[in-house]
Design a protein around this motif. Sequence first.
Motif, PDB file in Angstrom:
ATOM      1  N   PRO A  68       0.813  -1.220   0.000  1.00  0.00           N
ATOM      2  CA  PRO A  68       0.000   0.000   0.000  1.00  0.00           C
ATOM      3  C   PRO A  68       0.845   1.269   0.000  1.00  0.00           C
ATOM      4  O   PRO A  68       1.990   1.263   0.453  1.00  0.00           O
ATOM      5  CB  PRO A  68      -0.805  -0.115   1.305  1.00  0.00           C
ATOM      6  CG  PRO A  68       0.093  -0.906   2.204  1.00  0.00           C
ATOM      7  CD  PRO A  68       0.760  -1.914   1.313  1.00  0.00           C
ATOM      8  N   ILE A  69       0.276   2.322  -0.516  1.00  0.00           N
ATOM      9  CA  ILE A  69       0.977   3.593  -0.577  1.00  0.00           C
ATOM     10  C   ILE A  69       1.088   4.195   0.821  1.00  0.00           C
ATOM     11  O   ILE A  69       0.163   4.099   1.623  1.00  0.00           O
ATOM     12  CB  ILE A  69       0.248   4.553  -1.557  1.00  0.00           C
ATOM     13  CG1 ILE A  69       1.151   5.709  -1.955  1.00  0.00           C
ATOM     14  CG2 ILE A  69      -1.071   5.029  -0.973  1.00  0.00           C
ATOM     15  CD1 ILE A  69       0.611   6.496  -3.137  1.00  0.00           C
TER      16      ILE A  69
ATOM     17  N   SER B 100       8.391  10.533 -11.136  1.00  0.00           N
ATOM     18  CA  SER B 100       7.804  10.881 -12.429  1.00  0.00           C
ATOM     19  C   SER B 100       6.316  11.135 -12.228  1.00  0.00           C
ATOM     20  O   SER B 100       5.735  10.759 -11.208  1.00  0.00           O
ATOM     21  CB  SER B 100       8.016   9.754 -13.450  1.00  0.00           C
ATOM     22  OG  SER B 100       7.373   8.568 -13.003  1.00  0.00           O
ATOM     23  N   ASP B 101       5.695  11.768 -13.210  1.00  0.00           N
ATOM     24  CA  ASP B 101       4.247  11.989 -13.150  1.00  0.00           C
ATOM     25  C   ASP B 101       3.530  10.638 -13.120  1.00  0.00           C
ATOM     26  O   ASP B 101       3.824   9.743 -13.912  1.00  0.00           O
ATOM     27  CB  ASP B 101       3.777  12.788 -14.365  1.00  0.00           C
ATOM     28  CG  ASP B 101       4.266  14.234 -14.335  1.00  0.00           C
ATOM     29  OD1 ASP B 101       4.568  14.728 -13.235  1.00  0.00           O
ATOM     30  OD2 ASP B 101       4.360  14.855 -15.419  1.00  0.00           O
ATOM     31  N   GLY B 102       2.602  10.514 -12.211  1.00  0.00           N
ATOM     32  CA  GLY B 102       1.810   9.291 -12.121  1.00  0.00           C
ATOM     33  C   GLY B 102       2.481   8.147 -11.394  1.00  0.00           C
ATOM     34  O   GLY B 102       1.896   7.060 -11.276  1.00  0.00           O
TER      35      GLY B 102
ATOM     36  N   ALA C  31      -0.047   2.990  -5.923  1.00  0.00           N
ATOM     37  CA  ALA C  31      -1.336   2.792  -5.259  1.00  0.00           C
ATOM     38  C   ALA C  31      -2.139   1.678  -5.929  1.00  0.00           C
ATOM     39  O   ALA C  31      -2.931   0.983  -5.282  1.00  0.00           O
ATOM     40  CB  ALA C  31      -2.135   4.090  -5.262  1.00  0.00           C
ATOM     41  N   GLN C  32      -1.897   1.485  -7.226  1.00  0.00           N
ATOM     42  CA  GLN C  32      -2.622   0.459  -7.974  1.00  0.00           C
ATOM     43  C   GLN C  32      -1.917  -0.900  -7.927  1.00  0.00           C
ATOM     44  O   GLN C  32      -2.422  -1.872  -8.459  1.00  0.00           O
ATOM     45  CB  GLN C  32      -2.792   0.905  -9.428  1.00  0.00           C
ATOM     46  CG  GLN C  32      -3.692   2.115  -9.574  1.00  0.00           C
ATOM     47  CD  GLN C  32      -3.719   2.677 -10.985  1.00  0.00           C
ATOM     48  OE1 GLN C  32      -2.843   2.385 -11.804  1.00  0.00           O
ATOM     49  NE2 GLN C  32      -4.724   3.492 -11.275  1.00  0.00           N
TER      50      GLN C  32
END
Length: 244
Positions: free
Chosen positions: A85-86, A143-145, A151-152
């Motif tokens: 998990p994040i 990086s972006d995303g 999280a995924q």
Amino acid sequence: MKLIKCTNCGEVFEEAVSPCKICGGVIELTISLTGIGAESSVGILGSVSETNRNNCKHIKYNAPSGAKSESSLSNSQLTGFVKSPIDIGRQGENRVATCIKNHLTKIGKHYHDAESHDDRGEDCALIIDNENVFIQIVTMKPSDGYWKSVAQGSGDIKLNLNEAASAIKSTISQKALRYQNRVNATNNMLLAIDIGHFGTLATNEFAKIYLDNYKDPAIEYNFGAVWLVGPTENNILRLGSSRW
């Protein structure tokens, strides 16, 4: 060698049983290993193992949140992964603050906890050598995303040190923009960049690359200090000049 101590008051115990019997703080167990420069520690229900061998630094981190990560620095390349998990942002603030306090003790600085004000952007406040210091904690974004990917499920990281320096520069400048219209607002700020899952970045090699490409961040943005904070107090880089 095994050391069991409270992360809050520093009391040493014979058994790793939380909370601290003296102050109610969290108990941390540290185990130093011999051979090939390896060290392992078990902290707030998490663990960190680090090896330095053949010019390669490697850290494996099992976070208290359940997140898992590994990072390596070799041949000026940062590689690794983070599995959910994040646990960035507020979830990582206590660990970052504890690492900072432990590092201050390690380098011989005297500090006391002080009252912080979240509405002023103070994630933590300390009195360091009789000077009021407030700590703002931000997380490195490779990086972006990237953190959405974690999280995924998981996210991989592969950056050369110039790219890593650019990511850190972006993190610092974005935070500085928030205070650009507030005179002297950052003079007593220790900007802590959470690199808990990329602790191998906290090296003199990376500091040199950053300062070869960009200005000293404390001077450029008028921060009291800019620190990169890994999973333990042994993985902290004071980037450029630092008042503390």
